[in-house]
Design an enzyme around this catalytic site. Structure first.
Site, PDB file in Angstrom:
ATOM      1  N   PRO A   2       4.457   3.634   7.264  1.00 23.75           N
ATOM      2  CA  PRO A   2       4.799   3.150   5.933  1.00 23.75           C
ATOM      3  C   PRO A   2       4.466   1.664   5.762  1.00 23.75           C
ATOM      4  O   PRO A   2       4.862   0.841   6.563  1.00 23.75           O
ATOM      5  CB  PRO A   2       6.319   3.363   5.855  1.00 23.75           C
ATOM      6  CG  PRO A   2       6.675   4.203   7.032  1.00 23.75           C
ATOM      7  CD  PRO A   2       5.635   3.964   8.053  1.00 23.75           C
ATOM      8  N   GLU A   3       3.712   1.369   4.740  1.00 25.05           N
ATOM      9  CA  GLU A   3       3.493  -0.020   4.349  1.00 25.05           C
ATOM     10  C   GLU A   3       4.186  -0.226   3.009  1.00 25.05           C
ATOM     11  O   GLU A   3       4.888   0.655   2.527  1.00 25.05           O
ATOM     12  CB  GLU A   3       1.992  -0.313   4.285  1.00 25.05           C
ATOM     13  CG  GLU A   3       1.341  -0.197   5.658  1.00 25.05           C
ATOM     14  CD  GLU A   3       0.012  -0.922   5.759  1.00 25.05           C
ATOM     15  OE1 GLU A   3      -0.240  -1.818   4.933  1.00 25.05           O
ATOM     16  OE2 GLU A   3      -0.763  -0.594   6.661  1.00 25.05           O
TER      17      GLU A   3
END
Length: 277
Positions: A2-3
């Site tokens: 996840p960014e």
DNA sequence: ACACGCTCCTGAACGC
DNA sequence: TGCGTTCAGGAGCGTG
């Protein structure tokens, strides 16, 4: 992985279902992830009502009025809403929160994180602004403080490479390895360039591409929000079309040259040697 | 102050 | 088939 866009998508998805929900119980099944999980979670969270859910850098903040849950998905974290009838705790489900939604439905909010790089901790509302986890965070990409002038200032006299620079969360938050590669490709800038070597024109271009790329990725995630019983941000990933990340030896979408992979600062970098200079 | 490498962790992918 | 090795990476931390 996840960014920022994935975390934003997760927050929006969770907010869609969980605003106003009341916590019935909360249990941790591990003493710590990256840092300690608070003890007696149940007594600290029981009967609290979810007031708001927001993103700060890559952190998820769940505001329970007097206390705030600070969660981070690390590398492999998922935060999902699950049906109570069918729920079975799976491997690496570290946090399980039982809650009742405003519409009366009863659900579980589950944090699963195989690699345990995530964070689940609590803070009082008063302490949140000056919380240790947030003390060294750089600029939010979508804030007014982040401008091409701000990026120029960051790059000035900075000898390290531009990729590590935009990934440095004490300078700018939310740009991880994947989007760093994508932004640099889209800006036509070679990832090994020293930050201080960028021209004003290049900085303006890079600034624009950071904003655009993150926004596009959020939009891709948002387009999959309809079915948000599974708020995990993963589906957003599949909708976003990576041009270089993970594409080693494949043709560059612009010029057809082979995409290269190098290792910078212990991280894979994918780029086109012809389009990025 | 800054640059950089090490570290936490597990599962997938790969090599022999 | 099965075992061992390598790789993935956010971000704090120690070192130079």
């Amino acid at each position: 992985m996840p960014e920022l866009p994935e975390v934003e998508t997760v927050c929006r998805g969770l907010a869609q279902s969980l605003l106003g929900a009341k916590i019935f119980s909360a249990e941790a099944f591990a003493p710590k992830l990256r840092i300690e999980i608070p003890q007696n979670l149940n007594s600290k969270l029981k009967n609290k009502i979810i007031n708001s859910i927001n993103r700060k850098a890559k952190y998820i903040l769940i505001d329970l009025e007097d206390v705030v849950i600070i969660a981070h998905l690390g590398m492999s974290g998922r935060m999902t809403i699950q049906e109570q009838e069918s729920f079975v705790r799976k491997k690496h489900d570290h946090i399980v929160i039982e809650l009742k939604l405003k519409n009366g439905e009863e659900k579980y909010l589950v944090l699963n994180d195989p690699r345990r790089f995530g964070i689940f901790t609590l803070s009082s509302v008063e302490d949140i602004a000056k919380h240790k986890l947030f003390s060294k965070l750089g600029l939010e990409p979508f804030s007014e403080e982040f401008s091409w002038q701000a990026l120029k200032k960051i790059c000035e006299k900075r000898t390290k490479n531009i990729k590590a620079t935009i990934m440095d969360s004490s300078l700018i938050v939310g740009v991880g390895n994947i989007y760093a590669c994508e932004c640099l490709f889209r800006a036509g800038i070679h990832p090994e360039r020293a930050a201080e070597s960028l021209t004003v024109k290049e900085i303006k271009k890079l600034y624009g591409e950071i904003i655009k790329t993150l926004k596009e990725a959020i939009a891709a995630g948002g387009s999959t929000l309809k079915d948000y019983s599974k708020a995990n941000g993963e589906s957003g990933y599949f909708q976003f079309n990576f041009k270089v990340y993970g594409k080693e030896a494949q043709p560059c979408p612009t010029c057809g040259a082979k995409i290269l992979r190098i290792v910078q600062n212990n991280r894979s970098t994918f780029y086109c040697n012809k389009c990025q200079s």
